[in-house]
Design an enzyme around this catalytic site. Sequence first.
Site, PDB file in Angstrom:
ATOM      1  N   HIS A 143       0.836  -1.195   0.000  1.00 51.21           N
ATOM      2  CA  HIS A 143       0.000   0.000   0.000  1.00 51.21           C
ATOM      3  C   HIS A 143       0.872   1.247   0.000  1.00 51.21           C
ATOM      4  CE1 HIS A 143       0.655  -0.845   4.346  1.00 51.21           C
ATOM      5  NE2 HIS A 143       0.940   0.431   4.330  1.00 51.21           N
TER       6      HIS A 143
HETATM    7  C1  T46 Z   1       2.689   0.589   7.007  1.00 51.08           C
HETATM    8  C2  T46 Z   1       3.468  -0.646   7.260  1.00 51.08           C
HETATM    9  C3  T46 Z   1       4.933  -0.397   7.447  1.00 51.08           C
HETATM   10  C4  T46 Z   1      -4.610  -1.176  13.472  1.00 51.08           C
HETATM   11  O1  T46 Z   1      -5.694  -1.483  13.988  1.00 51.08           O
HETATM   12  N1  T46 Z   1      -3.938  -0.068  13.901  1.00 51.08           N
HETATM   13  C5  T46 Z   1      -2.733   0.307  13.365  1.00 51.08           C
HETATM   14  O2  T46 Z   1      -2.165   1.321  13.795  1.00 51.08           O
HETATM   15  C6  T46 Z   1      -2.169  -0.501  12.316  1.00 51.08           C
HETATM   16  C7  T46 Z   1      -0.833  -0.104  11.681  1.00 51.08           C
HETATM   17  C8  T46 Z   1      -2.854  -1.599  11.899  1.00 51.08           C
HETATM   18  N2  T46 Z   1      -4.041  -1.941  12.475  1.00 51.08           N
HETATM   19  C9  T46 Z   1      -4.727  -3.158  12.045  1.00 51.08           C
HETATM   20  C10 T46 Z   1      -5.276  -3.123  10.624  1.00 51.08           C
HETATM   21  C11 T46 Z   1      -5.186  -4.558  10.178  1.00 51.08           C
HETATM   22  O3  T46 Z   1      -6.348  -5.250  10.562  1.00 51.08           O
HETATM   23  O4  T46 Z   1      -3.785  -4.239  12.049  1.00 51.08           O
HETATM   24  C12 T46 Z   1      -4.000  -5.119  10.965  1.00 51.08           C
HETATM   25  C13 T46 Z   1      -2.736  -5.269  10.122  1.00 51.08           C
HETATM   26  O5  T46 Z   1      -2.452  -4.018   9.482  1.00 51.08           O
HETATM   27  P1  T46 Z   1      -1.882  -3.926   8.002  1.00 51.08           P
HETATM   28  O6  T46 Z   1      -2.377  -5.060   7.183  1.00 51.08           O
HETATM   29  O7  T46 Z   1      -2.124  -2.542   7.492  1.00 51.08           O
HETATM   30  O8  T46 Z   1      -0.314  -4.146   8.269  1.00 51.08           O
HETATM   31  P2  T46 Z   1       0.898  -3.983   7.249  1.00 51.08           P
HETATM   32  O9  T46 Z   1       2.034  -4.660   7.860  1.00 51.08           O
HETATM   33  O10 T46 Z   1       0.513  -4.362   5.873  1.00 51.08           O
HETATM   34  O11 T46 Z   1       1.160  -2.389   7.207  1.00 51.08           O
HETATM   35  C14 T46 Z   1       1.567  -1.687   8.366  1.00 51.08           C
HETATM   36  C15 T46 Z   1       0.838  -0.348   8.453  1.00 51.08           C
HETATM   37  O12 T46 Z   1      -0.584  -0.581   8.385  1.00 51.08           O
HETATM   38  C16 T46 Z   1       1.233   0.601   7.333  1.00 51.08           C
HETATM   39  O13 T46 Z   1       0.784   1.895   7.622  1.00 51.08           O
HETATM   40  O14 T46 Z   1       3.189   1.526   6.398  1.00 51.08           O
HETATM   41  O15 T46 Z   1       2.967  -1.449   8.346  1.00 51.08           O
END
Ligand code: T46
Length: 135
Positions: free
Chosen positions: A50
């Site tokens: 993303h």
């Molecule tokens: C990024 C990279 C480096 C939350 O509820 N609160 C939060 O602050 C975050 C970051 C995530 N979440 C929840 C949303 C999803 O259900 O945690 C789950 C996993 O998140 P996500 O799939 O977005 O994780 P990554 O590793 O793909 O991305 C994250 C960050 O979301 C993003 O901003 O830059 O790490």
Amino acid sequence: MENTKIKTFNINTDKYGKLIPLEGNDTIPFDIKRVYYIYEVEENVRRGFHSHKELEQVLICVHGSVKILVKTPKEEEIITLDDPKKGLYIGPDVWREMYDFKDGAVLLVLASDHYDKKDYIRKYKNYEKYYKEKK
Ligand code: T46
């Protein structure tokens, strides 16, 4: 690469070990509003996929190692984070993927804002379109 930068932090070393202080609007180039960390990621897992419209972040691998692919429609780079004194700043409009989490990697992330689903662009085609319209 645009909107990304490797930062090297100062370490306080003494006979008791090492300590790295990080301060918002100083070592970290924004006010820190949120902190999260990613760990226990299997080696074959790739995360991210993303871009953010506004969010700025600094990624620090405080233990182990992880590779970060940062990419725009114009250029891309792979950065290995494997040192707690190194941080990767990623500003808005940069696509990112994190992979090759190794040796018990713990990826600490300092963010400039609270969690906001609307700030994410999660489809590469939409990201490309958004980027080209904005630039
Ligand atoms: C990024 C990279 C480096 C939350 O509820 N609160 C939060 O602050 C975050 C970051 C995530 N979440 C929840 C949303 C999803 O259900 O945690 C789950 C996993 O998140 P996500 O799939 O977005 O994780 P990554 O590793 O793909 O991305 C994250 C960050 O979301 C993003 O901003 O830059 O790490």
